[in-house]
Design a protein around this motif. Structure first.
Motif, PDB file in Angstrom:
ATOM      1  N   SER A 112      13.398  12.541 -19.985  1.00 37.03           N
ATOM      2  CA  SER A 112      14.492  13.343 -19.434  1.00 37.03           C
ATOM      3  C   SER A 112      14.045  14.047 -18.154  1.00 37.03           C
ATOM      4  O   SER A 112      14.800  14.101 -17.172  1.00 37.03           O
ATOM      5  N   PHE A 113      12.818  14.569 -18.156  1.00 42.93           N
ATOM      6  CA  PHE A 113      12.292  15.191 -16.938  1.00 42.93           C
ATOM      7  C   PHE A 113      12.289  14.210 -15.783  1.00 42.93           C
ATOM      8  O   PHE A 113      12.743  14.518 -14.677  1.00 42.93           O
ATOM      9  N   ARG A 114      11.798  13.018 -16.019  1.00 48.20           N
ATOM     10  CA  ARG A 114      11.729  12.010 -14.964  1.00 48.20           C
ATOM     11  C   ARG A 114      13.116  11.611 -14.471  1.00 48.20           C
ATOM     12  O   ARG A 114      13.326  11.397 -13.276  1.00 48.20           O
ATOM     13  N   MET A 115      14.061  11.516 -15.384  1.00 44.35           N
ATOM     14  CA  MET A 115      15.411  11.084 -15.008  1.00 44.35           C
ATOM     15  C   MET A 115      16.190  12.175 -14.263  1.00 44.35           C
ATOM     16  O   MET A 115      17.269  11.920 -13.739  1.00 44.35           O
ATOM     17  N   ASN A 116      15.641  13.387 -14.206  1.00 47.88           N
ATOM     18  CA  ASN A 116      16.319  14.462 -13.474  1.00 47.88           C
ATOM     19  C   ASN A 116      16.478  14.145 -11.991  1.00 47.88           C
ATOM     20  O   ASN A 116      17.345  14.719 -11.324  1.00 47.88           O
ATOM     21  N   HIS A 117      15.660  13.245 -11.477  1.00 47.46           N
ATOM     22  CA  HIS A 117      15.791  12.937 -10.056  1.00 47.46           C
ATOM     23  C   HIS A 117      17.148  12.291  -9.765  1.00 47.46           C
ATOM     24  O   HIS A 117      17.668  12.393  -8.652  1.00 47.46           O
ATOM     25  N   TRP A 118      17.750  11.640 -10.778  1.00 49.82           N
ATOM     26  CA  TRP A 118      19.086  11.064 -10.583  1.00 49.82           C
ATOM     27  C   TRP A 118      20.120  12.160 -10.382  1.00 49.82           C
ATOM     28  O   TRP A 118      21.091  11.983  -9.636  1.00 49.82           O
ATOM     29  N   LEU A 119      19.919  13.297 -11.039  1.00 49.26           N
ATOM     30  CA  LEU A 119      20.831  14.427 -10.835  1.00 49.26           C
ATOM     31  C   LEU A 119      20.726  14.933  -9.397  1.00 49.26           C
ATOM     32  O   LEU A 119      21.741  15.237  -8.762  1.00 49.26           O
ATOM     33  N   GLY A 120      19.510  15.026  -8.879  1.00 49.70           N
ATOM     34  CA  GLY A 120      19.329  15.430  -7.491  1.00 49.70           C
ATOM     35  C   GLY A 120      19.984  14.461  -6.532  1.00 49.70           C
ATOM     36  O   GLY A 120      20.590  14.868  -5.528  1.00 49.70           O
ATOM     37  N   LEU A 121      19.887  13.172  -6.828  1.00 54.91           N
ATOM     38  CA  LEU A 121      20.485  12.157  -5.960  1.00 54.91           C
ATOM     39  C   LEU A 121      22.008  12.221  -6.014  1.00 54.91           C
ATOM     40  O   LEU A 121      22.678  12.050  -4.988  1.00 54.91           O
ATOM     41  N   VAL A 122      22.562  12.465  -7.204  1.00 51.56           N
ATOM     42  CA  VAL A 122      24.024  12.570  -7.339  1.00 51.56           C
ATOM     43  C   VAL A 122      24.554  13.737  -6.515  1.00 51.56           C
ATOM     44  O   VAL A 122      25.580  13.619  -5.832  1.00 51.56           O
ATOM     45  N   VAL A 123      23.858  14.873  -6.568  1.00 48.39           N
ATOM     46  CA  VAL A 123      24.301  16.025  -5.774  1.00 48.39           C
ATOM     47  C   VAL A 123      24.218  15.705  -4.287  1.00 48.39           C
ATOM     48  O   VAL A 123      25.127  16.040  -3.511  1.00 48.39           O
ATOM     49  N   LEU A 124      23.146  15.039  -3.864  1.00 48.34           N
ATOM     50  CA  LEU A 124      23.029  14.645  -2.463  1.00 48.34           C
ATOM     51  C   LEU A 124      24.188  13.732  -2.057  1.00 48.34           C
ATOM     52  O   LEU A 124      24.780  13.903  -0.977  1.00 48.34           O
ATOM     53  N   ALA A 125      24.508  12.786  -2.918  1.00 49.95           N
ATOM     54  CA  ALA A 125      25.622  11.890  -2.625  1.00 49.95           C
ATOM     55  C   ALA A 125      26.927  12.671  -2.507  1.00 49.95           C
ATOM     56  O   ALA A 125      27.769  12.374  -1.649  1.00 49.95           O
ATOM     57  N   GLY A 126      27.087  13.691  -3.359  1.00 48.34           N
ATOM     58  CA  GLY A 126      28.287  14.516  -3.308  1.00 48.34           C
ATOM     59  C   GLY A 126      28.377  15.304  -2.014  1.00 48.34           C
ATOM     60  O   GLY A 126      29.456  15.413  -1.406  1.00 48.34           O
ATOM     61  N   VAL A 127      27.242  15.883  -1.586  1.00 47.87           N
ATOM     62  CA  VAL A 127      27.226  16.638  -0.332  1.00 47.87           C
ATOM     63  C   VAL A 127      27.559  15.720   0.837  1.00 47.87           C
ATOM     64  O   VAL A 127      28.359  16.044   1.717  1.00 47.87           O
ATOM     65  N   ALA A 128      26.935  14.518   0.849  1.00 49.75           N
ATOM     66  CA  ALA A 128      27.174  13.574   1.937  1.00 49.75           C
ATOM     67  C   ALA A 128      28.623  13.085   1.941  1.00 49.75           C
ATOM     68  O   ALA A 128      29.274  13.040   2.994  1.00 49.75           O
ATOM     69  N   ALA A 129      29.141  12.749   0.754  1.00 45.89           N
ATOM     70  CA  ALA A 129      30.522  12.272   0.669  1.00 45.89           C
ATOM     71  C   ALA A 129      31.506  13.371   1.009  1.00 45.89           C
ATOM     72  O   ALA A 129      32.525  13.147   1.673  1.00 45.89           O
ATOM     73  N   GLY A 130      31.196  14.584   0.575  1.00 47.51           N
ATOM     74  CA  GLY A 130      32.064  15.699   0.861  1.00 47.51           C
ATOM     75  C   GLY A 130      32.161  15.997   2.344  1.00 47.51           C
ATOM     76  O   GLY A 130      33.230  16.261   2.884  1.00 47.51           O
ATOM     77  N   HIS A 131      31.013  15.941   3.012  1.00 42.58           N
ATOM     78  CA  HIS A 131      31.018  16.192   4.450  1.00 42.58           C
ATOM     79  C   HIS A 131      31.721  15.086   5.210  1.00 42.58           C
ATOM     80  O   HIS A 131      32.347  15.330   6.242  1.00 42.58           O
ATOM     81  N   ALA A 132      31.617  13.850   4.700  1.00 39.59           N
ATOM     82  CA  ALA A 132      32.289  12.741   5.380  1.00 39.59           C
ATOM     83  C   ALA A 132      33.801  12.928   5.377  1.00 39.59           C
ATOM     84  O   ALA A 132      34.498  12.418   6.251  1.00 39.59           O
ATOM     85  N   ALA A 133      34.299  13.683   4.373  1.00 38.99           N
ATOM     86  CA  ALA A 133      35.746  13.888   4.253  1.00 38.99           C
ATOM     87  C   ALA A 133      36.183  15.240   4.792  1.00 38.99           C
ATOM     88  O   ALA A 133      37.365  15.567   4.761  1.00 38.99           O
ATOM     89  N   TRP A 134      35.227  16.063   5.272  1.00 38.06           N
ATOM     90  CA  TRP A 134      35.589  17.407   5.722  1.00 38.06           C
ATOM     91  C   TRP A 134      36.158  17.358   7.146  1.00 38.06           C
ATOM     92  O   TRP A 134      35.796  16.513   7.932  1.00 38.06           O
TER      93      TRP A 134
END
Length: 279
Positions: free
Chosen positions: A257-279
């Protein structure tokens, strides 16, 4: 040397890299300069490797008493303290090279972050919750990115830092669950030891705080719906998946679970990038 720098285990570097990328994409409005992305990636890699060398020098006697860490190079005698210090110096020079290319607001924050990161081994000896100390260091990339691109950190940047802080506390407490029994015997403090059988509640609250602060960040930054769907909604799904893994408290599942936490970080990054693309 490769193992000492943890290059054979890139998860730690990714967990440090994603917050930095959050800050870069957010501060740049979704289009950070490619050269700056590369520079911050090199900085994160160098800082991570240097910190691992320093941590292993400080903890070499403790590491020999912990099942998961007793085979680390210093603990098993594969390298000397002098060699580890020399390798740490090499990576420190890499950090210094990156530091020279930044503006002064970012440089000052880097110096503070360096102090926090290098003092972490001592924090484990006197703080009941050293994960708070590590979370402060792990999240500094957000503030440094804002300082470099905007010369200051607006309220939205501090909210993003807070979200990363909560996330870092969560995943490092999961990491501490792996070594809890050995840490108790060795007299090492950790959130997993301090929280006892309430650790799952503590980790759940940290994830909830992370998602709440992301919502607040979105509001402060004027986020589009895509940010909430990807970063907050997707992040909640991943966080729930990570929590389900540790319900039984098995060390192997906690480490996964600790190792898989990096996917959570990547999802948030994708959200920030996608959000800015639509701002």
């Amino acid at each position: 040397y490769w193992q000492l720098a943890r290059f054979d285990r890139p998860i730690g570097w990714l967990l440090l890299l994603w917050p930095t990328m959050w800050g870069l994409w957010a501060a740049a409005g979704g289009t950070p300069p490619a050269a700056l992305v590369a520079l911050f990636a090199v900085g994160a890699l160098s800082a991570r490797a240097m910190s691992c060398c320093v941590n292993d020098i400080a903890d070499r006697d403790i590491d020999r008493q912990v099942g998961r860490t007793k085979e680390r190079p210093l603990a098993r005698g594969a390298v000397t303290v002098y060699e580890a210090a020399l390798l740490a110096t090499v990576f420190a020079l890499g950090c210094f090279g990156v530091w020279l290319l930044l503006g002064w607001p970012a440089r000052l924050l880097c110096l503070f972050g360096l102090f926090v990161a290098l003092s972490y081994p001592l924090a484990k000896r006197w703080m009941q919750l050293p994960q708070l100390h590590l979370a402060a260091a792990n999240s500094m990339g957000v503030l440094v990115a804002y300082a470099e691109l905007r010369s200051d950190v607006p309220p939205a940047g501090w909210l993003l830092y807070g979200a990363c802080f909560a996330w870092s506390f969560a995943f490092d407490t999961i990491y501490a669950m792996v070594d809890r029994e050995d840490d108790r015997k060795a007299g090492v403090n950790s959130a997993a030891v301090w929280l006892g059988d309430q650790e799952l509640k503590g980790i759940s609250l940290a994830y909830i705080l992370m998602l709440t602060l992301l919502v607040m960040y979105g509001a402060a930054a004027g986020a589009a719906a895509t940010f909430y769907i990807v970063a907050v909604g997707g992040g909640a799904v991943v966080a729930r998946w990570l929590l389900r893994m540790i319900r039984g408290r098995e060390p192997e599942r906690c480490f996964y679970s600790f190792r898989m936490n990096h996917w959570l970080g990547l999802v948030v990054l994708a959200g920030v990038a996608a959000g800015h693309a639509a701002w």
